[in-house]
Scaffold this motif. Structure first.
Motif, mmCIF file in Angstrom:
data_model
loop_
_atom_site.group_PDB
_atom_site.id
_atom_site.type_symbol
_atom_site.label_atom_id
_atom_site.label_comp_id
_atom_site.label_asym_id
_atom_site.label_seq_id
_atom_site.Cartn_x
_atom_site.Cartn_y
_atom_site.Cartn_z
ATOM 1 N N SER A 131 74.575 20.750 27.647
ATOM 2 C CA SER A 131 73.944 20.740 26.323
ATOM 3 C C SER A 131 72.495 21.183 26.363
ATOM 4 N N ASN A 132 71.930 21.294 27.567
ATOM 5 C CA ASN A 132 70.539 21.736 27.709
ATOM 6 C C ASN A 132 70.418 23.171 28.211
ATOM 7 N N LEU A 133 71.539 23.907 28.208
ATOM 8 C CA LEU A 133 71.528 25.312 28.597
ATOM 9 C C LEU A 133 71.527 26.189 27.343
ATOM 10 N N TYR A 134 70.587 27.114 27.295
ATOM 11 C CA TYR A 134 70.522 28.079 26.181
ATOM 12 C C TYR A 134 70.554 29.469 26.815
ATOM 13 N N LEU A 135 71.769 29.963 27.015
ATOM 14 C CA LEU A 135 71.947 31.157 27.841
ATOM 15 C C LEU A 135 72.226 32.422 27.040
ATOM 16 N N ARG A 136 72.299 32.314 25.717
ATOM 17 C CA ARG A 136 72.571 33.504 24.914
ATOM 18 C C ARG A 136 71.388 34.457 24.943
ATOM 19 N N LYS A 137 71.672 35.721 24.774
ATOM 20 C CA LYS A 137 70.606 36.740 24.772
ATOM 21 C C LYS A 137 69.604 36.414 23.670
ATOM 22 N N GLY A 138 68.350 36.367 24.046
ATOM 23 C CA GLY A 138 67.300 36.001 23.098
ATOM 24 C C GLY A 138 66.829 34.574 23.274
ATOM 25 N N ASP A 139 67.695 33.721 23.813
ATOM 26 C CA ASP A 139 67.295 32.330 24.114
ATOM 27 C C ASP A 139 66.839 32.252 25.573
ATOM 28 N N GLU A 140 67.810 32.260 26.492
ATOM 29 C CA GLU A 140 67.572 32.320 27.944
ATOM 30 C C GLU A 140 66.571 31.269 28.421
ATOM 31 N N LEU A 141 66.881 30.017 28.073
ATOM 32 C CA LEU A 141 66.059 28.882 28.475
ATOM 33 C C LEU A 141 66.961 27.748 28.935
ATOM 34 N N ILE A 142 66.408 26.865 29.749
ATOM 35 C CA ILE A 142 67.084 25.604 30.035
ATOM 36 C C ILE A 142 66.098 24.473 29.776
ATOM 37 N N LYS A 143 66.619 23.349 29.276
ATOM 38 C CA LYS A 143 65.776 22.170 29.049
ATOM 39 C C LYS A 143 65.947 21.240 30.242
ATOM 40 N N VAL A 144 64.845 20.849 30.830
ATOM 41 C CA VAL A 144 64.863 20.075 32.074
ATOM 42 C C VAL A 144 64.230 18.714 31.843
ATOM 43 N N LEU A 145 64.866 17.677 32.377
ATOM 44 C CA LEU A 145 64.293 16.333 32.334
ATOM 45 C C LEU A 145 63.596 16.091 33.666
ATOM 46 N N GLY A 146 62.265 16.082 33.631
ATOM 47 C CA GLY A 146 61.478 15.988 34.859
ATOM 48 C C GLY A 146 60.998 14.585 35.168
ATOM 49 N N LYS A 147 59.956 14.496 35.985
ATOM 50 C CA LYS A 147 59.381 13.205 36.382
ATOM 51 C C LYS A 147 58.886 12.454 35.147
ATOM 52 N N GLY A 148 59.073 11.126 35.166
ATOM 53 C CA GLY A 148 58.631 10.316 34.040
ATOM 54 C C GLY A 148 59.408 10.592 32.777
ATOM 55 N N SER A 149 60.629 11.131 32.924
ATOM 56 C CA SER A 149 61.505 11.465 31.787
ATOM 57 C C SER A 149 60.856 12.448 30.820
ATOM 58 N N LYS A 150 59.976 13.310 31.352
ATOM 59 C CA LYS A 150 59.324 14.318 30.513
ATOM 60 C C LYS A 150 60.170 15.583 30.458
ATOM 61 N N GLU A 151 60.413 16.062 29.237
ATOM 62 C CA GLU A 151 61.224 17.266 29.060
ATOM 63 C C GLU A 151 60.346 18.512 29.055
ATOM 64 N N ARG A 152 60.898 19.607 29.579
ATOM 65 C CA ARG A 152 60.207 20.894 29.497
ATOM 66 C C ARG A 152 61.248 22.001 29.380
ATOM 67 N N LEU A 153 60.846 23.096 28.782
ATOM 68 C CA LEU A 153 61.711 24.265 28.668
ATOM 69 C C LEU A 153 61.302 25.274 29.725
ATOM 70 N N VAL A 154 62.287 25.782 30.477
ATOM 71 C CA VAL A 154 62.011 26.742 31.546
ATOM 72 C C VAL A 154 62.827 28.008 31.298
ATOM 73 N N PRO A 155 62.196 29.173 31.335
ATOM 74 C CA PRO A 155 62.949 30.430 31.206
ATOM 75 C C PRO A 155 63.920 30.590 32.371
ATOM 76 N N ILE A 156 65.035 31.242 32.121
ATOM 77 C CA ILE A 156 66.028 31.471 33.178
ATOM 78 C C ILE A 156 66.392 32.949 33.195
ATOM 79 N N GLY A 157 66.436 33.520 34.393
ATOM 80 C CA GLY A 157 66.650 34.954 34.552
ATOM 81 C C GLY A 157 68.112 35.361 34.574
ATOM 82 N N GLY A 158 68.328 36.673 34.593
ATOM 83 C CA GLY A 158 69.662 37.254 34.488
ATOM 84 C C GLY A 158 70.602 36.868 35.599
ATOM 85 N N GLU A 159 70.135 36.869 36.867
ATOM 86 C CA GLU A 159 71.018 36.543 37.994
ATOM 87 C C GLU A 159 71.509 35.099 37.903
#
Length: 301
Positions: free
Chosen positions: A159-187
């Protein structure tokens, strides 16, 4: 107040007041257990509320004599300070004995990194004919392509993967339960799609694990230990002698971005570092890379 009650209260404080993850809480408690061991063996079972600054300094000498490196000592001291802050807040003590406790000076060690060729070799060494092959390839592509911590990788959700063309992001739950959006590449996207659409659909998924991206053969989420073992095994397969771990892929991700000219603030955001000073180590890595390039290739060197 005895140790068992103090530790139990501290765990509750870390979970509710500090909102720390289970892994972070376990790390604090493991370090605190060393203080208990010292009290049990060296201070005639002295309770935590009876400790003085002199006792805490004696403890630091004790762990130093055990051969503990400065960075580990500094981490333990940080945990002790948090523990005594908790005891002070809860009125179990009136004076914090850890206030003047000093951490050892730490020389910043540059982390090991992999070259792009080494990363390609490791990913290329994955046997895609085996059932777990596409999953393992997707994991390494995401680990390197997004600079994730190993716990962030194993806890990644569909549910935290946004892989469609134009989105290409993943939402990550990091340290201290802090969320961040990270770009994800083609490979990484390509490898993820193969795993999710062609292989994962055939896994008998256990109840409660339906949203997890990476699953084992029994339909449960993967452990961090498995990822460690996989990377060690692949390193051995390609004859790599560096001492590496999943975190090496994170270091390599950041280093290659900085070497390519990425802004440190952008790298900080992608790594989920709270402070820019943590990210600045990669600027030092970049200088080492440039220095070695000059020595190797400059005609006057």
């Amino acid at each position: 107040m005895n140790w068992a009650a103090a530790v139990k209260g501290f765990k509750t404080y870390l979970r509710l007041e500090r909102s720390l993850s289970a892994n972070s809480i376990d790390a604090y408690i493991t370090d605190l257990e060393k203080l208990y061991q010292f009290a049990d063996s060296e201070l005639n079972k002295k309770s935590p509320t009876e400790f003085s600054l002199a006792d805490l300094r004696a403890f630091i000498f004790w762990i130093n004599d055990l051969g503990m490196i400065p960075s580990s000592q500094a981490r333990i001291i940080s945990g002790i300070k948090a523990f005594y802050k908790f005891l002070l807040i809860e009125d179990f003590i009136t004076i914090d004995p850890s206030v003047l406790l000093e951490a050892p000076k730490i020389t910043r060690k540059l982390p090991d990194t992999l070259s792009i060729i080494e990363i390609n070799k490791m990913i290329g060494a994955i046997d895609l004919s085996r059932p777990e092959g596409p999953r393992n390839k997707a994991m390494l592509e995401v680990l390197y392509g997004c600079g994730l911590r190993v716990s962030e990788l194993t806890e990644l959700k569909l549910s935290n993967l946004y892989l469609r063309k134009g989105d290409e992001l993943i939402k990550v739950l990091g340290k201290g339960s802090k969320e961040r959006l990270v770009p994800i590449g083609g490979e990484a996207i390509k490898a993820l799609n193969i795993w999710i659409e062609q292989v994962r659909v055939h896994v008998d998924i256990k109840k409660g694990e339906e949203d997890m991206v990476f699953l084992n053969r029994r339909g449960k989420r993967l452990t961090r230990v498995y990822v460690f073992m996989l990377i060690k095994e692949l390193a051995q397969t390609i004859g790599l002698t560096k001492n590496i771990s999943p975190h090496t892929f994170r270091h390599s991700f950041a280093t290659h971005l900085v070497e390519g000219g990425a802004d440190l603030r952008a790298v900080q955001e992608m790594l989920g570092h709270e402070s820019i000073t943590t990210t600045e180590i990669y600027a030092h890595l970049d200088k080492e890379y440039l220095k070695s390039a000059i020595i190797q290739f400059h005609p006057r060197s």
